[in-house]
Scaffold this motif. Sequence first.
Motif, PDB file in Angstrom:
ATOM      1  N   PHE A 161      22.589 -30.581  52.239  1.00 25.97           N
ATOM      2  CA  PHE A 161      22.945 -29.246  51.748  1.00 25.97           C
ATOM      3  C   PHE A 161      23.100 -29.263  50.225  1.00 25.97           C
ATOM      4  O   PHE A 161      22.966 -30.298  49.587  1.00 25.97           O
ATOM      5  CB  PHE A 161      24.246 -28.777  52.401  1.00 25.97           C
ATOM      6  N   SER A 217      21.128 -27.228  55.497  1.00 25.31           N
ATOM      7  CA  SER A 217      21.508 -25.839  55.253  1.00 25.31           C
ATOM      8  C   SER A 217      21.392 -25.525  53.776  1.00 25.31           C
ATOM      9  O   SER A 217      21.684 -26.359  52.934  1.00 25.31           O
ATOM     10  CB  SER A 217      22.952 -25.606  55.707  1.00 25.31           C
ATOM     11  N   ASN A 218      20.964 -24.309  53.480  1.00 27.81           N
ATOM     12  CA  ASN A 218      20.977 -23.822  52.109  1.00 27.81           C
ATOM     13  C   ASN A 218      22.218 -22.992  51.832  1.00 27.81           C
ATOM     14  O   ASN A 218      22.389 -22.472  50.737  1.00 27.81           O
ATOM     15  CB  ASN A 218      19.737 -22.954  51.828  1.00 27.81           C
ATOM     16  N   ASP A 219      23.106 -22.863  52.810  1.00 26.87           N
ATOM     17  CA  ASP A 219      24.272 -21.982  52.706  1.00 26.87           C
ATOM     18  C   ASP A 219      25.583 -22.698  52.524  1.00 26.87           C
ATOM     19  O   ASP A 219      26.617 -22.053  52.516  1.00 26.87           O
ATOM     20  CB  ASP A 219      24.366 -21.113  53.968  1.00 26.87           C
ATOM     21  N   ASP A 220      25.583 -24.000  52.379  1.00 25.10           N
ATOM     22  CA  ASP A 220      26.846 -24.747  52.340  1.00 25.10           C
ATOM     23  C   ASP A 220      27.356 -25.029  50.940  1.00 25.10           C
ATOM     24  O   ASP A 220      28.201 -25.887  50.757  1.00 25.10           O
ATOM     25  CB  ASP A 220      26.684 -26.076  53.103  1.00 25.10           C
TER      26      ASP A 220
END
Length: 186
Positions: free
Chosen positions: A149, A181-184
């Motif tokens: 991430f 994940s690209n959202d962490d």
Amino acid sequence: MALLAESCEMSSEGELFTTNAHDLAEAAKLKARLEEQSAKELHPSTAAAASEQVPTVSIDPGKHKYVLVTAVTPSNERQVFVYSRRGAQYHKDVANVLVPMLESSGYSNIRITGGGRIERDEGEPLYDERFEGVEVCGSNKESRKIHIFGYSYGFGQADHALAKQAVDESGTFKGYTVTWSNDDGY
């Protein structure tokens, strides 16, 4: 919104790291050197023969910075590398371990395509009931995980899906559940 020239973060050991203009300049200098070197290379076959093959994946246990690097082997094949290092304060510190290994082994067209974080979790410890509270049996192999991430201020966000693919294909971490994940966050 203005982009901050400096950003702070806390290491897993409680140390405060700051990405500042100097660190960003060092990362940019490394990228520029690699691009200039690639432009001068005639063909990978003109490089010195590889003294040894560089492992494509190296992930230290815990949560650390990582870089995603591509390079062309002396036999003219493109390879992807995923490297993390315990104690690396900046992504350039990880790159400065991997890039010289690639260069000395005859790899060419070396590119640092981005960075982020990798968390390698060895799983829940197993205990022997005869020894109360003492880990004696290793870890639960079914709960071993790697999570990819975040991003790098100096090199940009890595393609975490490609990093996951490289980890899976390497076979080094067979039996681990690998996610990205690209959202962490950072």
